[in-house]
Structures are given as structure tokens and as C-alpha cells.
Design an enzyme around this catalytic site. Structure first.
Site: not given
Length: 451
Positions: A96, A160-161
Site C-alpha cells: 500500500d 502498513e500505511e
């Protein structure tokens, strides 16, 4: 035999020529696959995950696709090593990216355009470049019949973001067996070239991360008409607390990794200093380091930056509640101090809680693993100096640490002077030179075969 720094190295000692072409194509294709993570579940990584899985399968590497939430796809695969007794190594990267506004960019952020030897687009450095480099390396191994000495576990993650709940957090909690035997891992935010002075090239390798402390501050008061005197105004109470948090001067707290970085930076600058001295003047030392101080200045202390405010619904109505959000970061060993400080700063009229929390990390730098990481970079850029550093933010290494995996930031790219790697993270006109991708493929190929 071609040298390891030639445009291509067809020998088993280095990646083949096709790998250098593929890494550019893979980076562009992944950038064109828009995986913007807007938070709150608004993201779909599956198209990128399927792209990666297809290319792994084409190389004879069996991928496993895993989802906690439909469309939020992770890919995990294991490459067997020649030594079954050796601990496995995790190599992970997220699929992502943060959103990007095309109106602000020179080149469309999801074009993946290659212009003048540079690949443009969101994810070019964070971190579809690393995803592509690893993919190109393992496909080159398959063509050459190369096997690493230890098992290599590949993980391409979602989310992850944001919170990592659909990505590494989900994998660590629900699929720990896929990472059996992994003791160490490498991922983003390290081994990028940094040019603080003419003739000086540094490669900071991540060996620590500040902990994530996203906070929610809530002030309560007496609701009422905007024209009346109100000494229990929730907005006023919140504003005062936010101002105190934003203005607070956090004390210096040196971790082992930051101290090691300062020691090496001082030596490179000809500064005679004992970083263990109790009277060490860290701000003065940072001043003497000049531009090189950028590698450590954000990690010599904790931080708490107010980022969002929510209150009221009409100008002439005093609300009974007001809310703020703060992006806090905690160094290893300072979590209790951080919480006590927030209690003091918010005061009696404002409550605070962790909106999202993740642990700080620190990895040893006086071990063979770090020495190999350092040597791999310096092998392909003679005269440069690799050194440890602590990341001001965080990565998926936090979630994988729950499985006992020690993480290092190691996604090697060699950038020209003037190209600010740090500024391109979540910034406008994110891009990576083709030569930097080729450099990364060579370094990763060498390291992963010798790790």
C-alpha cells in the site's frame, strides 16, 4: 566475467541482465496499480498482491495469498536455503501507499512513467521499489539455479500505511507458522545514500524505531449558548492542552543505536567527543555535524505533534466536548516517561488515550548481521560509509517483532547528490533513478546470498 558493478553480471556471482530490466518494469507496474491507503479500511491491495504472486509462481516460488478483510491481500512465500539448520531470514515490504493528488505533481503519481532515467510515482521509494527489487532478485536466482544459504521468507503486506491490522499484524497473529525459524528481517527505510557534504556519502542502516503513540485527547465541559460566559468551555480546555503539548521541549534521551550513530558521525567529521560522557551537549554536537545531523536529530528525544482538531457544530453553540489527535513517538525505554509527561501536559480537564500504539524497537549493531549489511552496501559503493540509525517513524518490523524477529531497515538505493530521499517519503514528485534500482538489486542479491 563481468564485474559486480558493470551494467549486468551474468555470472552466478551477481544478478543477470534480465533482473536489471525487470526491476524497472516491476516498479513501474506496481506504481500504476493504485493501492492508496486512505485509512479506515479504504484500500485494496489485491491487484498488486496478485501481480507479485503471479511473478513468484512463474519463477517456481509458491505464493500464499492471505486476507483478513476482502481485498486487503498479503503474499507470503518461502525460498528454501541450502542449510536447513540455519535460521531463516524475513524479507518484507508493504504494497500500500499513501494517497497523492495528481494536481500537485510534475508527473501523474500513478503513471509509473520512466522519464530521463528516473521512475516517477507514488511508491517509488515507499516502497514499491524494494518490492520490485526483491522480486527481480529471486527471479534471477530461479533462472540461474541459485539457492541462498538460509531460508528466505518473503512477505508482501497490506495496510502498513495505516494500522497494519490487515497486514503484518494479521500475519503475526494468525499465521505465525509461515515465519517459523525466522530470527531476523530486513525491510524499508535504510541503506539509502545521503550526501551531507561534498565528497561524503553515508548509508544509514535502520537498527531501531521510535514507538508509535497516536493519541486521542478529549475535553469535556458545559455546553451552552455562545453568547454566555462559560468557564467550563471544552474547546478552551482542549486548546490550552494542545498548545502545551505542541510547545513542550522533550528532554534528550540517547539510545544505544543513536549513540552509535553519533559516535561514527563525529569521527567522520573529525570531532573528538565521548558520546557516553554524562555532560555531553547533544544540541551542540548536532550543530557541529551540520547537514549530517538530519540522520539523528529527530531521534534524540520523544515527540508529540498535534495533528487534528474536532469540536462543535455551530458558531453560536459551545459544545460539551472537543477532541484532538496527536502523533506521538517514543524512544525505546521511554514509554513510562512519555505517559507521565502526557498526564502533566493535558492537565485535569482533558483525558487522553492511545488511539493507536506500537512498540519502539532497537536492534543490535555489534553483531555479524549488521556487519554483513554494512559490508554489502560498501562493496558496491567504495568510499561510502554505512552506519546505524534509528527511524523516527515505524514499519512492519514492529508487528513481526512479536514473533521474535529482529528487524533492520535495509532497502538499498544509491541516489545522486541533491535528491532528498527523506523528503520524497509521503511527499510530492516521489521518484527513483533507474541506476538506483540496479544498485539495489546488486546489493540485495549479494547480501541475501551471503546472509
Amino acid at each position: 566475467m563481468a564485474s559486480s558493478t558493470s551494467p549486468a553480471d551474468p555470472s552466478p556471482a551477481g544478478p543477470d541482465a534480465k533482473a536489471l530490466d525487470e526491476v524497472v518494469a516491476f516498479t513501474s507496474d506496481l506504481i500504476r496499480t493504485d493501492t492508496s491507503n486512505r485509512g479506515g479500511g479504504d484500500c485494496r491491495e489485491r491487484p498488486a498482491a496478485e501481480y507479485v504472486a503471479e511473478r513468484l509462481a512463474d519463477a517456481g516460488i509458491e505464493p500464499t495469498l492471505l486476507e483478513r478483510t476482502p481485498g486487503r491481500t498479503n503474499v507470503v512465500a518461502r525460498i528454501p536455503g541450502t542449510d536447513p539448520t540455519a535460521p531463516a531470514l524475513l524479507v518484507h515490504g508493504h504494497l500500500d501507499v499513501v494517497p497523492a493528488d495528481p494536481a500537485e505533481w510534475t508527473v501523474h503519481p500513478f503513471s509509473g512513467e520512466v522519464r530521463d532515467g528516473v521512475v516517477w510515482g507514488r511508491g517509488a521509494v515507499d516502497m514499491k521499489n524494494m518490492d520490485a527489487m526483491v522480486l527481480a532478485v529471486v527471479r534471477s536466482w530461479a533462472r540461474q539455479g541459485v539457492r541462498p544459504s538460509r531460508d528466505i521468507v518473503l512477505a508482501y503486506t497490506a495496510d502498513e500505511e495505516d494500522s497494519a491490522a490487515d497486514g503484518s499484524g494479521f500475519l503475526a497473529e494468525r499465521h505465525a507458522g509461515l515465519f517459523e525459524g525466522c530470527t531476523e528481517g530486513i525491510s524499508e527505510s535504510g541503506a539509502f545514500s545521503f550526501h551531507p557534504h561534498p565528497g561524503m556519502t553515508l548509508y544509514p542502516i535502520g537498527a531501531g524505531e521510535r514507538g508509535t503513540a497516536w493519541l486521542k485527547l478529549t475535553a469535556r465541559g458545559r455546553a451552552g449558548h455562545g453568547s454566555k460566559v462559560n468557564e467550563a468551555n471544552a474547546v478552551t480546555r482542549l486548546a490550552a492542552a494542545v498548545a502545551r503539548v505542541g510547545a513542550h521541549a522533550w528532554p534528550v534521551r540517547l539510545t544505544a543505536t543513536v549513540r552509535a550513530a553519533l559516535t561514527e558521525l563525529a569521527a567522520l567529521h573529525g570531532i573528538d567527543v565521548d558520546t557516553h560522557a554524562p555532560d555531553l551537549d547533544v544540541p551542540l554536537l548536532l550543530d557541529k555535524l551540520g547537514p549530517a545531523a538530519a540522520l539523528v536529530e529527530a531521534t534524540v528525544r520523544n515527540s508529540a505533534n498535534p495533528t487534528m482538531l474536532q469540536a462543535g457544530y455551530k458558531c453560536n453553540v459551545i459544545p460539551g466536548q472537543a477532541v484532538a489527535y496527536v502523533d506521538g513517538r517514543m524512544l525505546p525505554g521511554t514509554e513510562d516517561e512519555f505517559a507521565a509527561t502526557m498526564d502533566l501536559l493535558t492537565g485535569p480537564d482533558v483525558d487522553w488515550e492511545f488511539h493507536h500504539r506500537e512498540v519502539p524497537l532497537e536492534a543490535p549493531v555489534d553483531v555479524p548481521t549488521f556487519a554483513k549489511l554494512r559490508a554489502a552496501v560498501e562493496r558496491f559503493d567504495p568510499g561510502a560509509h554505512a552506519l546505524p540509525f534509528t527511524m523516527s517513524g515505524g514499519t512492519d518490523a514492529k508487528q513481526f517483532s512479536r514473533l521474535g524477529i529482529t528487524g533492520y531497515g535495509f532497502s538499498p538505493v544509491k541516489l545522486p547528490p541533491g535528491m532528498d530521499y527523506g523528503a520524497m517519503f509521503h511527499g510530492v514528485d516521489e521518484r527513483v533513478p533507474v541506476d538506483a534500482l540496479h544498485f539495489g538489486v546488486r546489493v540485495l542479491d549479494h547480501y541475501l546470498k551471503t546472509a
